[in-house]
Design an enzyme around this catalytic site. Structure first.
Site, PDB file in Angstrom:
ATOM      1  N   SER A 166       0.945  -0.921   0.230  1.00 57.47           N
ATOM      2  CA  SER A 166       0.568   0.158  -0.482  1.00 57.47           C
ATOM      3  C   SER A 166       1.139   1.396  -0.015  1.00 57.47           C
ATOM      4  O   SER A 166       1.831   1.480   0.505  1.00 57.47           O
ATOM      5  CB  SER A 166      -0.972  -0.115   1.390  1.00 57.47           C
ATOM      6  OG  SER A 166      -1.449  -1.098   1.636  1.00 57.47           O
ATOM      7  N   GLU A 248      -4.382  -6.434  11.896  1.00 55.39           N
ATOM      8  CA  GLU A 248      -5.022  -5.204  10.954  1.00 55.39           C
ATOM      9  C   GLU A 248      -6.262  -5.953  10.506  1.00 55.39           C
ATOM     10  O   GLU A 248      -6.499  -5.141  10.197  1.00 55.39           O
ATOM     11  CB  GLU A 248      -3.784  -5.681   9.237  1.00 55.39           C
ATOM     12  CG  GLU A 248      -4.470  -5.461   8.031  1.00 55.39           C
ATOM     13  CD  GLU A 248      -3.440  -6.087   7.119  1.00 55.39           C
ATOM     14  OE1 GLU A 248      -2.553  -6.646   7.474  1.00 55.39           O
ATOM     15  OE2 GLU A 248      -3.307  -5.677   5.830  1.00 55.39           O
TER      16      GLU A 248
END
Lengths: 396, 379
Positions: A166, A248
Site C-alpha cells: 500500500s 490488521e
C-alpha cells in the site's frame, strides 16, 4: 474534580488554542488525509501545523511512552483525548502505518536502541512507512514468500519482489518479511526494516478496477539495510507477522469498510431512489433486502460489543474469529445492494451526467471487492474458524 | 446478562443444562411421541420444573414467583431447546402469565399467578385463526349480552390448547378485521360449555389445538384489560414470546450444530474424516458464524426486556426473524452433513428439523417479522 476531569479541562483548553479552524471541518476526499513523511506536500499549511503540534505533544500516539515520543497517557486519558477530538470534529492529525502497525511491533519486539531510533519520527510524522508482506507467489500462503535477505558484512542484501504494497510509491521506508533460511518454511522468515531511498528499491503502481492505485509492486534488487534493522530474532519473523495480521484484521473490520466518511443510510437511499408508498420503500422486494441487511448489521454490531465485553471479562471470545469474515462479506453485499437501489446512477464511470454520490458508489462498490481478499481472504478466515475454533482436521 | 453472563446466570444456565440432560433428554421426547401420549408433555417434568422455580421465574415475588427476570427465562428456554424438552413453559408462562402480568386485574393476578408459579395451573392464549400468524386480522367475535359476552368461532394452533385449564382468547368486540382497535382478551375455562377442543397432530409432535367455540358464555369478569384494548396488551406479550422462542430455537440449533460437528469428526469416507473436506469445513464455519450472531441478538433482546428498553419490539422481530433463519439453515445443513443416517427416523437430527419448522412459524415467520421490523423502523 477527579484527575480525569482536570485532564479533560486541560485537553479542551489546549485544543481550543491549537487545533486550526480548517482542521475542524470534514475532510473532502482522500487528498485531505495527512500521511506525513519526507515527501509529503501540504496544500493546506494548517494541516502541517496541526501535525507538528500534535506530534510535539506525542498525541498522535497517545498511549506510547513519552521516552519514545509518545503521549504517555493512560488508556482512560487517551479515551478522554479521543472524546474531546471528536467533540470538535477534529481531523486526524496523522494517518500512518507506522502508528498502526510498525509501532506496536517495535514496542513489543524492538530493542531499546531500535525503539529510540524509529518511534519518535513515526510519532511526529517525519517518516512514512509501508508494509512489504505479499509476493506474486505468496498471497494467502504468505509463509511461502521468497524474497531473500543475505548477510554481507554489516548489511543484509535483499533480492525479490513484493506486491500489494500500500502506497509504496509515496513511502520512505518499508517493513518487510524476508526469507533468511531456505531450508524451512515458517521458521526461515525474518522481519527487516529497509530504507527505500536507494537505487536497489523501485516501485510501480498497480491500477485497480476502481481506477485508483493505492497499491504498488515493489522490486528489491540488491537493496541493502544495516543488520541492526532486524526486528526480533533472526528467523523469528513469522510470529511477528501473525501478530501484525491479527491487528490488521481487527483494524480493518472495526474501522468499518465503506465508502469513506459517514456512509448514508441504506434505507434513506432506498426511499430516495425507489420512491415511497405510504411512507414505505415502494419496492417490496428491495425493502425486504434492506431489512435483511439492517438486521445483519445490528447482529454484527451486537457481536462486536459482546466480543469486547467477553474480552474485558477475561474470557476467550470465540466470536472474534468471525469478525473479519462477516464484516467483509457484509460490506460487499451492502455495496451490491446499493448499486441495485441506485440503478444506473451508480454505474457511471465519470462525467457531469452522474451525481457525485453515484460516482462515489460505483468506485466504492468496486473497491469493496477487495474486502474479502485483503488482510486474509474469506476462504482463509473460514479455514481458521474450521480448524482453530471448531477443531476440524487438515485433509490427509 | 447483558452480553456476558454473570455468575448467578452462569449457575442457572449450568443447572438448567444438567436438569434437561438428566430429566428430559431427547429420548424422553421421542418416547412421548412414540407412545402417542395425549397430554403431549410430561406432567411430572413440569412439576419438577416448577420446583426449580422456573414456572414462576418471571412472576413477581408478591404473586409467589422468583421475579428473576426474562434473561433467566431465556436461559432456561435455550436449555430446554437443546434437548427438545416438551413443556408448557411457552404457553403457560410466556403467554398466559405474561398476559396476566401485562393486563390482568389485581383479582385476576392474585387468583392465577401463584397457581402458575407452583405449576398447578396450565394457561394459554388463543390467537391464530388462519395458517399465518397475524393477530390484527382477528375476526373471531365476542358479542355482548346482558350477562357478559358470547364467544363464537374457531381458534387454531393454540399451544397446549387441548390441555390448558384456562384459555385467554383474543376476540373482536368492535371494528373490522385488520383493525388494531376493537380487540379484547377473555379468560375462558378449558371445560366451558360449548367449547370443543381437538389436538392437532403437528410434525413436531408438540401441542397445538383447534378450539371451536359455539355460543360460549363468559361474564364481564372474564375480560382481561380494557375492552377494545386487547391488541396493545397482547403485542408486548408477543414480543416476549418471540424472544423466548428465539432463545429456544438458539438452543436447538446449537445442539444440531454440535451433533453435526461431532459427526464430521468421526465419519470416514474415502479413507478420510469427512470433516477434513474443505467444502464441509467452510459450511460448518458459516453455521458457527450464524450461531454466534444469533447468540448476540438473543442476549441483547432478553436484556432489553429486563431493562424495559424502548427497542423491545424491534429486537423481538430481529430475534425471531434472524434466529429463525439460522435455525432453518442449521437444521437443513445438519441433515445434509449426516447424509443417509440423517434422513432416518432413528436419528435425532430429524426431530430437530421438525421442531424448528414449527417454531419458525409460531408467533410469526421470518418474513412477517422482517416486515414488522421495517414498519417499526420506518423503512
Amino acid at each position: 474534580m477527579s484527575n480525569l476531569d482536570i485532564f479533560r479541562e486541560e485537553v479542551r483548553a489546549w485544543l481550543a488554542e491549537n487545533c486550526p479552524p480548517s482542521m475542524r471541518t470534514p475532510m473532502g476526499n482522500d487528498e485531505d488525509v495527512v500521511w506525513g513523511g519526507r515527501k509529503a506536500k501540504y496544500e493546506n499549511p494548517e494541516a502541517r501545523l496541526w501535525l507538528d503540534r500534535m506530534g510535539a505533544k506525542g498525541w498522535t500516539a497517545p498511549t506510547w511512552p513519552k521516552e519514545y515520543g509518545g503521549g504517555g497517557l493512560t488508556k482512560e486519558e487517551a479515551a478522554v483525548l479521543g472524546q474531546e477530538l471528536g467533540r470538535i470534529d477534529a481531523r486526524p492529525a496523522l494517518a500512518s502505518f507506522g502508528l498502526w502497525m510498525l509501532g506496536p511491533v517495535l514496542l513489543e519486539y524492538g530493542t531499546e536502541e531500535q525503539k529510540k531510533e524509529h518511534l519518535p519520527p513515526i510519532v511526529r510524522g517525519e517518516i512514512r512507512w509501508c508494509q512489504g508482506y505479499s509476493e506474486p507467489g505468496a498471497g494467502s500462503d504468505l509463509a511461502g514468500l521468497q524474497t531473500r535477505a543475505v548477510l554481507e558484512g554489516e548489511d543484509y542484501v535483499i533480492n525479490g519482489q513484493k506486491v500489494w504494497t500500500s502506497y509504496a510509491d509515496k513511502a520512505d521506508a518499508i517493513f518487510c518479511l524476508v526469507r533468511t533460511d531456505t531450508s524451512t518454511k515458517h521458521e526461515g522468515i525474518s522481519f527487516l526494516l529497509i530504507d527505500m531511498d536507494q537505487p536497489g528499491v523501485t516501485t510501480k503502481p498497480i491500477k485497480l478496477i476502481s481506477g485508483n492505485s493505492p497499491f504498488c509492486e515493489t522490486f528489491l534488487d540488491d537493496a541493502r539495510t544495516p543488520a541492526r534493522n532486524l526486528i526480533g530474532r533472526l528467523n523469528g519473523g513469522w510470529e511477528i507477522a501473525k501478530k501484525l495480521l491479527q491487528h490488521e484484521r481487527t483494524n480493518i473490520s472495526a474501522g468499518g469498510f465503506g465508502a469513506g466518511g459517514r456512509a448514508a443510510a441504506l434505507e434513506e437511499l432506498a426511499k430516495e431512489y425507489l420512491g415511497t408508498d405510504r411512507g414505505e420503500i415502494a419496492d417490496a422486494v428491495k425493502r425486504d433486502q434492506v431489512v435483511r441487511h439492517k438486521m445483519l448489521e445490528r447482529a454484527f454490531a451486537q457481536t462486536l460489543k459482546r466480543m469486547s465485553a467477553e474480552t474485558k471479562a477475561g474470557e476467550v471470545s470465540p466470536a472474534s474469529s468471525i469478525i473479519k469474515y462477516v464484516a467483509a462479506e457484509m460490506n460487499k453485499d451492502r455495496m451490491e445492494l446499493l448499486v441495485e437501489i441506485m440503478g444506473l446512477q451508480a454505474l457511471g464511470w465519470s462525467g457531469d451526467y452522474f451525481s457525485k454520490q453515484g460516482l462515489a458508489t460505483t468506485r466504492a462498490m468496486l473497491r469493496s471487492k477487495a474486502n474479502s481478499i485483503e488482510g486474509g481472504t474469506t476462504e482463509v478466515n473460514l479455514n481458521v474458524i474450521a480448524k482453530r475454533v471448531l477443531g476440524l482436521r487438515d485433509h490427509q | 446478562m447483558g452480553l456476558v453472563l454473570d455468575e448467578e446466570q452462569t449457575i442457572l444456565k449450568d443447572s438448567a443444562k444438567a436438569f434437561f440432560a438428566d430429566q428430559a433428554p431427547v429420548t424422553a421426547f421421542r418416547k412421548l411421541r412414540d407412545e402417542k401420549d395425549e397430554t403431549g408433555f410430561s406432567r411430572e417434568l413440569w412439576r419438577a420444573m416448577a420446583e426449580m422455580g422456573w414456572a414462576g421465574i418471571v412472576i413477581p415475588e408478591a404473586y409467589g414467583g422468583l421475579e428473576y427476570g426474562f434473561q433467566g427465562l431465556a436461559l432456561v428456554l435455550e436449555e430446554q431447546g437443546r434437548t427438545l424438552a416438551a413443556s408448557p413453559l411457552v404457553s403457560t408462562v410466556l403467554l398466559g402469565a405474561g398476559t396476566l402480568m401485562e393486563a390482568g386485574s389485581e383479582a385476576q393476578k392474585s387468583a392465577l399467578l401463584p397457581k402458575i408459579a407452583e405449576g398447578s395451573l396450565l394457561l394459554t392464549v388463543a390467537i391464530d385463526e388462519g395458517h399465518h400468524f397475524n393477530p390484527a386480522q382477528t375476526a373471531f367475535e365476542a358479542k355482548s349480552d346482558s350477562d357478559g359476552f358470547i364467544l363464537t368461532g374457531e381458534k387454531t394452533f393454540v399451544l397446549d390448547g387441548h390441555v390448558a385449564d384456562k384459555i385467554i382468547v383474543l376476540a373482536r368486540t368492535s371494528g373490522n378485521k385488520g383493525d388494531r382497535e376493537g380487540l379484547t382478551l377473555f379468560l375462558v375455562e378449558g371445560t366451558a360449555e360449548g367449547l370443543t377442543r381437538e389436538r392437532l397432530k403437528m410434525l413436531d409432535s408438540r401441542n397445538a389445538a383447534l378450539l371451536m367455540f359455539d355460543q360460549v358464555k363468559v361474564t364481564g369478569d372474564a375480560v382481561i384489560g380494557a375492552i377494545g384494548g386487547g391488541y396493545d396488551a397482547l403485542e408486548s406479550v408477543l414480543d416476549r414470546a418471540a424472544i423466548g422462542l428465539a432463545a429456544e430455537m438458539l438452543g436447538s440449533a446449537s445442539a444440531v450444530f454440535e451433533m453435526t460437528l461431532d459427526y464430521l469428526k468421526e465419519r470416514r469416507q474415502f479413507g478420510q474424516l469427512i470433516g477434513s473436506f474443505q467444502s464441509l469445513q467452510h459450511r460448518a464455519a458459516d453455521m458457527f458464524t450464524q450461531l454466534e450472531l444469533s447468540k448476540s441478538i438473543v442476549m441483547t433482546a432478553a436484556t432489553a426486556l429486563d431493562e424495559s428498553s424502548n427497542e423491545i419490539s424491534s429486537l423481538a422481530s430481529l430475534a425471531k426473524a434472524f434466529v429463525g433463519e439460522t435455525s432453518n439453515k442449521v437444521t437443513r445443513e445438519g441433515i445434509q452433513m449426516h447424509g443417509g443416517i440423517g434422513m432416518t427416523d432413528e436419528h435425532d437430527v430429524g426431530l430437530y428439523l421438525k421442531r424448528s419448522r414449527v417454531a419458525e412459524h409460531t408467533f410469526g415467520s421470518a418474513a412477517y417479522h422482517r416486515d414488522r421490523y421495517a414498519r417499526l423502523n420506518d423503512y
